[in-house]
Write a protein that holds these residues in place. Structure first.
Motif, PDB file in Angstrom:
ATOM      1  N   CYS A 304       1.049  -1.093  -0.202  1.00  0.00           N
ATOM      2  CA  CYS A 304       0.045   0.336   0.136  1.00  0.00           C
ATOM      3  C   CYS A 304       1.231   1.222  -0.228  1.00  0.00           C
ATOM      4  CB  CYS A 304      -0.946   0.147   1.156  1.00  0.00           C
ATOM      5  SG  CYS A 304      -1.954  -1.726   1.372  1.00  0.00           S
ATOM      6  N   GLY A 305       0.458   2.297  -0.532  1.00  0.00           N
ATOM      7  CA  GLY A 305       0.865   3.748  -0.266  1.00  0.00           C
ATOM      8  C   GLY A 305       2.489   4.054  -0.849  1.00  0.00           C
ATOM      9  N   THR A 306       3.647   4.404  -0.479  1.00  0.00           N
ATOM     10  CA  THR A 306       4.475   4.507  -0.567  1.00  0.00           C
ATOM     11  C   THR A 306       5.646   3.584  -1.351  1.00  0.00           C
ATOM     12  OG1 THR A 306       4.923   6.378   0.694  1.00  0.00           O
ATOM     13  CG2 THR A 306       7.024   5.194   0.909  1.00  0.00           C
ATOM     14  N   SER A 307       5.357   2.181   0.069  1.00  0.00           N
ATOM     15  CA  SER A 307       5.497   0.657   0.732  1.00  0.00           C
ATOM     16  C   SER A 307       5.030   0.066  -1.372  1.00  0.00           C
ATOM     17  CB  SER A 307       4.863  -0.249   1.106  1.00  0.00           C
ATOM     18  OG  SER A 307       5.675   0.490   1.986  1.00  0.00           O
ATOM     19  N   TRP A 308       3.617   0.382  -1.729  1.00  0.00           N
ATOM     20  CA  TRP A 308       3.344   0.271  -3.127  1.00  0.00           C
ATOM     21  C   TRP A 308       4.611   0.678  -4.810  1.00  0.00           C
ATOM     22  CZ3 TRP A 308       1.348   2.580  -7.452  1.00  0.00           C
ATOM     23  CH2 TRP A 308       0.477   2.033  -8.672  1.00  0.00           C
ATOM     24  N   ILE A 350       4.938  -5.821   0.447  1.00  0.00           N
ATOM     25  CA  ILE A 350       5.970  -4.904   1.580  1.00  0.00           C
ATOM     26  C   ILE A 350       5.194  -4.129   2.169  1.00  0.00           C
ATOM     27  CG2 ILE A 350       7.820  -3.236   0.472  1.00  0.00           C
ATOM     28  CD1 ILE A 350       7.597  -4.343  -2.392  1.00  0.00           C
ATOM     29  N   SER A 351       6.208  -3.541   3.575  1.00  0.00           N
ATOM     30  CA  SER A 351       5.321  -3.312   4.349  1.00  0.00           C
ATOM     31  C   SER A 351       6.627  -2.305   5.324  1.00  0.00           C
ATOM     32  CB  SER A 351       4.688  -3.936   4.862  1.00  0.00           C
ATOM     33  OG  SER A 351       4.251  -2.726   6.378  1.00  0.00           O
ATOM     34  N   GLN A 352       6.253  -1.139   5.575  1.00  0.00           N
ATOM     35  CA  GLN A 352       7.478  -0.299   6.365  1.00  0.00           C
ATOM     36  C   GLN A 352       7.093  -1.330   8.398  1.00  0.00           C
ATOM     37  OE1 GLN A 352       8.966   1.318   9.631  1.00  0.00           O
ATOM     38  NE2 GLN A 352       7.108   2.084   9.100  1.00  0.00           N
ATOM     39  N   SER A 353       5.803  -0.994   8.271  1.00  0.00           N
ATOM     40  CA  SER A 353       5.925  -1.520   9.498  1.00  0.00           C
ATOM     41  C   SER A 353       5.436  -2.797  10.050  1.00  0.00           C
ATOM     42  CB  SER A 353       4.049  -0.766  10.029  1.00  0.00           C
ATOM     43  OG  SER A 353       3.048  -0.977   8.782  1.00  0.00           O
ATOM     44  N   GLY A 354       4.988  -3.467   8.720  1.00  0.00           N
ATOM     45  CA  GLY A 354       4.638  -5.137   8.785  1.00  0.00           C
ATOM     46  C   GLY A 354       3.516  -4.787   9.703  1.00  0.00           C
ATOM     47  N   GLU A 355       2.633  -3.960   9.622  1.00  0.00           N
ATOM     48  CA  GLU A 355       0.726  -4.077  10.191  1.00  0.00           C
ATOM     49  C   GLU A 355       0.152  -4.028   9.178  1.00  0.00           C
ATOM     50  OE1 GLU A 355       1.172  -5.830  13.234  1.00  0.00           O
ATOM     51  OE2 GLU A 355       2.963  -5.397  14.273  1.00  0.00           O
ATOM     52  N   THR A 356       0.376  -3.645   8.125  1.00  0.00           N
ATOM     53  CA  THR A 356      -0.586  -2.719   7.604  1.00  0.00           C
ATOM     54  C   THR A 356      -1.873  -4.053   7.307  1.00  0.00           C
ATOM     55  OG1 THR A 356       0.856  -1.022   6.395  1.00  0.00           O
ATOM     56  CG2 THR A 356      -1.473  -1.752   5.278  1.00  0.00           C
ATOM     57  N   ALA A 357      -3.154  -3.739   7.632  1.00  0.00           N
ATOM     58  CA  ALA A 357      -4.058  -4.726   7.400  1.00  0.00           C
ATOM     59  C   ALA A 357      -4.152  -4.852   5.908  1.00  0.00           C
ATOM     60  CB  ALA A 357      -5.843  -4.544   8.265  1.00  0.00           C
ATOM     61  N   GLY A 401       8.620   9.224  11.291  1.00  0.00           N
ATOM     62  CA  GLY A 401       7.865  10.054  11.432  1.00  0.00           C
ATOM     63  C   GLY A 401       6.786   9.951  10.487  1.00  0.00           C
ATOM     64  N   VAL A 402       5.650  10.354   9.607  1.00  0.00           N
ATOM     65  CA  VAL A 402       4.628   9.989   9.598  1.00  0.00           C
ATOM     66  C   VAL A 402       4.102   9.167   7.650  1.00  0.00           C
ATOM     67  CG1 VAL A 402       1.435   9.691   8.817  1.00  0.00           C
ATOM     68  CG2 VAL A 402       2.601   9.973  10.937  1.00  0.00           C
ATOM     69  N   ALA A 403       5.528  10.358   7.360  1.00  0.00           N
ATOM     70  CA  ALA A 403       5.667  10.358   5.749  1.00  0.00           C
ATOM     71  C   ALA A 403       6.483   8.966   5.487  1.00  0.00           C
ATOM     72  CB  ALA A 403       5.247  11.390   5.043  1.00  0.00           C
ATOM     73  N   SER A 404       6.284   8.516   4.532  1.00  0.00           N
ATOM     74  CA  SER A 404       7.580   7.412   4.720  1.00  0.00           C
ATOM     75  C   SER A 404       8.535   7.850   3.964  1.00  0.00           C
ATOM     76  CB  SER A 404       7.523   6.133   4.211  1.00  0.00           C
ATOM     77  OG  SER A 404       8.486   5.205   3.937  1.00  0.00           O
ATOM     78  N   THR A 405      10.095   7.855   4.812  1.00  0.00           N
ATOM     79  CA  THR A 405      11.228   8.289   3.546  1.00  0.00           C
ATOM     80  C   THR A 405      12.177   7.239   3.615  1.00  0.00           C
ATOM     81  OG1 THR A 405      11.971   9.751   5.726  1.00  0.00           O
ATOM     82  CG2 THR A 405      10.446  10.839   3.937  1.00  0.00           C
ATOM     83  N   LEU A 488       2.974  11.823  -3.840  1.00  0.00           N
ATOM     84  CA  LEU A 488       1.637  11.586  -2.522  1.00  0.00           C
ATOM     85  C   LEU A 488       2.701  12.475  -1.012  1.00  0.00           C
ATOM     86  CD1 LEU A 488       0.224   9.799  -1.029  1.00  0.00           C
ATOM     87  CD2 LEU A 488       2.117   8.127  -0.672  1.00  0.00           C
ATOM     88  N   LYS A 489       3.931  12.701  -1.610  1.00  0.00           N
ATOM     89  CA  LYS A 489       4.656  13.115  -0.130  1.00  0.00           C
ATOM     90  C   LYS A 489       4.113  14.815  -0.279  1.00  0.00           C
ATOM     91  CE  LYS A 489       6.082  10.500   1.377  1.00  0.00           C
ATOM     92  NZ  LYS A 489       5.853   9.277   1.110  1.00  0.00           N
ATOM     93  N   LEU A 490       4.116  15.014  -1.197  1.00  0.00           N
ATOM     94  CA  LEU A 490       3.647  16.891  -1.173  1.00  0.00           C
ATOM     95  C   LEU A 490       2.280  16.805  -0.457  1.00  0.00           C
ATOM     96  CD1 LEU A 490       4.936  19.878  -1.938  1.00  0.00           C
ATOM     97  CD2 LEU A 490       3.104  19.654  -4.291  1.00  0.00           C
ATOM     98  N   LYS A 491       1.372  15.972  -0.928  1.00  0.00           N
ATOM     99  CA  LYS A 491       0.018  15.991  -0.562  1.00  0.00           C
ATOM    100  C   LYS A 491      -0.258  15.621   0.757  1.00  0.00           C
ATOM    101  CE  LYS A 491      -1.726  12.795  -3.918  1.00  0.00           C
ATOM    102  NZ  LYS A 491      -1.795  11.932  -4.734  1.00  0.00           N
ATOM    103  N   GLU A 492       0.142  14.446   1.329  1.00  0.00           N
ATOM    104  CA  GLU A 492       0.068  14.017   2.515  1.00  0.00           C
ATOM    105  C   GLU A 492       0.610  15.167   3.334  1.00  0.00           C
ATOM    106  OE1 GLU A 492       1.735  10.257   3.662  1.00  0.00           O
ATOM    107  OE2 GLU A 492       3.683  10.382   2.363  1.00  0.00           O
ATOM    108  N   ILE A 493       1.977  15.574   3.544  1.00  0.00           N
ATOM    109  CA  ILE A 493       2.529  16.541   4.691  1.00  0.00           C
ATOM    110  C   ILE A 493       2.054  18.051   4.690  1.00  0.00           C
ATOM    111  CG2 ILE A 493       4.319  15.144   5.471  1.00  0.00           C
ATOM    112  CD1 ILE A 493       6.040  16.374   4.040  1.00  0.00           C
TER     113      ILE A 493
HETATM  114  C1  F6R Z   1       3.314   7.393   2.712  1.00  0.00           C
HETATM  115  C2  F6R Z   1       3.391   6.494   3.841  1.00  0.00           C
HETATM  116  C3  F6R Z   1       2.025   5.069   3.705  1.00  0.00           C
HETATM  117  C4  F6R Z   1       2.577   3.908   4.288  1.00  0.00           C
HETATM  118  C5  F6R Z   1       1.580   2.850   3.502  1.00  0.00           C
HETATM  119  C6  F6R Z   1       2.037   1.884   3.834  1.00  0.00           C
HETATM  120  O1  F6R Z   1       4.045   8.143   3.348  1.00  0.00           O
HETATM  121  O2  F6R Z   1       3.353   6.586   4.715  1.00  0.00           O
HETATM  122  O3  F6R Z   1       1.195   5.388   2.110  1.00  0.00           O
HETATM  123  O4  F6R Z   1       3.302   3.523   3.022  1.00  0.00           O
HETATM  124  O5  F6R Z   1       0.263   2.958   4.425  1.00  0.00           O
HETATM  125  O6  F6R Z   1       2.447   1.034   5.138  1.00  0.00           O
HETATM  126  P1  F6R Z   1       3.305   0.036   5.570  1.00  0.00           P
HETATM  127  O7  F6R Z   1       4.557   0.324   4.662  1.00  0.00           O
HETATM  128  O8  F6R Z   1       4.320  -0.113   7.532  1.00  0.00           O
HETATM  129  O9  F6R Z   1       2.934  -1.157   4.955  1.00  0.00           O
END
Ligand code: F6R
Length: 612
Positions: A304-308, A350-357, A401-405, A488-493
């Motif tokens: 999802c999101g940046t990971s996508w 792919i997931s930063q948090s490893g928790e995305t439902a 930071g909520v925005a993924s970098t 996405l970075k611009l709009k979300e923050i």
């Molecule tokens: C954007 C952002 C989100 C996450 C998305 C997936 O900056 O952080 O779009 O990339 O919610 O999250 P993860 O990678 O944790 O599955």
């Protein structure tokens, strides 16, 4: 989403809980609340951030060595004081905090109302605490047993903590679908949604599994059961995470710190994997599955999101290098659309948090069809890391930071390593080319460093465009996902409406938007489909759009065409996203700060999206 923290031990609970809430605030910040158990259960809660809660409870008696606290991202019920957690049971002898969604709450609520329960909030959570009390009173069972029976009746996702006035030394915690970690100190316990509130006190942690209940009692060993009432032995792990990794360390925002950490985080994501001395790549986490991946008919990347967006870069890399067909799917679509999946497919989640439902659900679907599922996660021990057959950690360090970098660039590095490894084993690319790619990948951290030195120039450009209401981001080939990520970075923050497009698609619609007020960010690196991008730039110029171009160092021709340019070093085409993304992260950061936005906690967002 929603942050949970709880404590029992010899120390005053309040300072630990409030600090824990600050560390967890990135998970949700609509409202915050706290419960201390000191003779009776006392609850304080209010709308707004944790700092509001601190003001709200100033002057109160906050004594007690057991308690719990919550920071909310609203799902059911608007963010206000009444809907904030903790919630009391009817008798006020029990209290609960919850992260997740109880899907059958309306049915349960109706049944409980018929039995005389009065609801004060609009939340699904309140249903659960009344249900637990109802079971306790009717079946005369201990609180942990009442929690267990209640959880057999709920459908949905949860991480909960329950305190009972009648058990002043006991915390009951449970999870299904939402994360929960228990920290084990000397004669003290911590419970939290992730390890960040815990590691200051102990590195010994237990990651709870789905459908587990923990009975945490002062001076006792940790006990765990499943909701089917089977005993579980807690698996204690040592967590390697430093305190500085979760603090701002002099930066005004976590986002800026994390952008500037990238030379190191990129290095960390390659360490022990990219062997320049032996001219090879190894990925221990997926070694056993390598034959399966090499013979895969297809790879499906889901995220999802940046990971996508990182997944899209991965598609181009893996197809380019390993010649295996790759599809990239939004997890939220994939899980609901009856996709064709077989045992010959390999899924990469792919997931930063490893928790995305949604990503977790996509994994379960793929597993049920017999596919091999690999994970690329940042958070060690996270649900996705554990739900997949094998995987590769990105090792970017905690991203707050909520925005993924930095997680994005680390994900792209791991996907590049996978592409290089597969190509090496399959022999799909001449060794001389692979050699060059490995060398260039090794140089990326120092090139990122060079881009970061240009931050002030990017800040100047942000000053010019900070008040615009729209922006377009255009790129082709490997830089199309970069355009999506920049937008996405611009709009979300900054809350500026921004769209990313493949540059050539502009003529099929978005070109109508271009006038003298429209900033258009081009990723116009010399490699790839350069001439075509130049044509696209000319088309925007002809319509008086304002051009901000990300260009190869020393590219005089684009400099002449652009209103502003940001130079990035040259590299191999497939590695450009690792460089071109950095100025776009900085641009959105500076614009958002200049607009007075809270960059680390943008409105309506949460870091870990544990509800669908
Ligand atoms: C954007 C952002 C989100 C996450 C998305 C997936 O900056 O952080 O779009 O990339 O919610 O999250 P993860 O990678 O944790 O599955």
């Amino acid at each position: 989403m929603c942050g949970i923290v709880a404590y029992v031990g010899p120390k005053p609970a309040y300072p630990i809980l409030i600090k824990g809430l600050h560390r967890l605030e990135y998970r949700g910040y609509d409202s915050a609340g706290l419960c201390l158990l000191n003779g009776e259960l006392k609850v304080w809660k209010c709308k707004g951030k944790v700092s509001e809660l601190e003001k709200y409870i100033e002057g109160e008696n906050l004594e007690g060595t057991i308690g719990m606290a919550h920071t909310r991202w609203a799902t059911h019920g608007e963010p206000n004081q009444i809907n904030a957690h903790p919630h009391y049971s009817q008798s006020k002898h029990l209290s609960i905090i919850h992260n997740g969604i109880i899907e059958n709450y309306l049915v349960l609520r109706k049944e409980l109302q018929q039995r005389g329960y009065t609801f004060t909030s609009d939340t699904d959570t309140e249903v659960l605490i009344h249900l637990i009390e109802d079971i306790q009173q009717n079946e005369h069972v201990a609180v942990e047993e009442a929690v267990r029976i209640a959880l057999t009746q709920v459908i949905g996702a949860y991480a909960i903590v329950v305190l009972s006035q009648d058990h002043p030394d006991k915390i009951i915690a449970a999870r299904k679908g939402s994360p929960m970690v228990i920290g084990i100190g000397v004669d003290e316990f911590f419970v939290a949604s992730d390890a960040t509130p815990i590691i200051e006190y102990t590195n010994n942690v237990v990651f709870m599994n789905d459908e587990e209940i923990a009975i945490i009692e002062r001076h006792q060993e940790l006990k765990m059961r499943t909701i089917r009432n089977q005993e579980r032995t807690p698996y204690i792990q040592r967590l390697e995470m430093s305190l500085t990794a979760i603090e701002k360390s002099g930066f005004p925002h976590f986002m800026l710190k994390e952008i500037f950490e990238q030379p190191h985080s990129i290095e960390d994501s390659m360490r022990g994997r990219l062997h320049l001395d032996q001219d090879t790549v190894t990925l221990g986490g997926i070694r056993d599955y390598l034959p399966k991946i090499l013979n895969a008919e297809r790879i499906i990347i889901t995220a999802c999101g940046t990971s996508w967006h990182a997944g899209l870069v991965g598609e181009y890399i893996i197809e380019d290098l390993a010649r295996i067909p790759v599809e990239v799917e939004y997890s939220s679509e994939f899980r609901y659309r009856n996709p064709v999946i077989s045992e010959k497919d390999v899924i990469i989640a792919i997931s930063q948090s490893g928790e995305t439902a949604d990503t977790l659900a996509a994994i379960e679907l793929a597993k049920s069809k017999g596919a091999t599922v690999l994970g690329i996660c940042n958070v060690v021990g996270s649900s996705i890391a554990r739900a997949t057959h094998a995987g590769v950690y990105t090792h970017a360090g905690p991203e707050i930071g909520v925005a993924s970098t930095k997680a994005f660039t680390a994900q792209v590095v791991v996907l590049t390593l996978i592409g290089l490894l597969l190509a090496e084993k399959k022999g799909t690319v001449p060794e001389s080319h692979l050699h060059k790619l490995r060398l260039e990948l090794g140089l990326i951290p120092s090139k990122v460093e060079k881009i970061l030195e240009r931050a002030n120039k990017i800040k100047d450009i942000a000053t010019i465009y900070k008040d615009r209401t729209n922006a377009l981001y255009l790129g082709r080939g490997y830089n199309f996902p970069v355009a999506l990520e920049g937008a996405l970075k611009l709009k979300e923050i900054s809350y500026i409406h921004a769209e990313g497009y493949p540059a050539a698609e502009m003529k099929h619609g978005p070109i109508a938007l271009i006038d003298k007020y429209m900033p258009v960010v081009f990723i116009a690196h010399k490699r790839g489909i350069y001439e075509k991008v130049i044509t696209n730039i000319e088309e925007v110029r002809a319509r008086k759009g304002n051009i901000i171009a990300i260009i190869t160092e020393g590219d005089e021709s684009v400099k002449k065409l652009a209103d502003h340019y940001i130079e990035i070093p040259d590299t191999e085409e497939m590695l450009i996203p690792l460089l071109a993304t950095i100025p776009l992260q900085l641009l959105s950061y500076y614009v958002a700060v200049m607009r007075g936005c809270n960059v680390d906690q943008p409105r309506n967002l949460a870091k870990s999206v544990t509800v669908e």
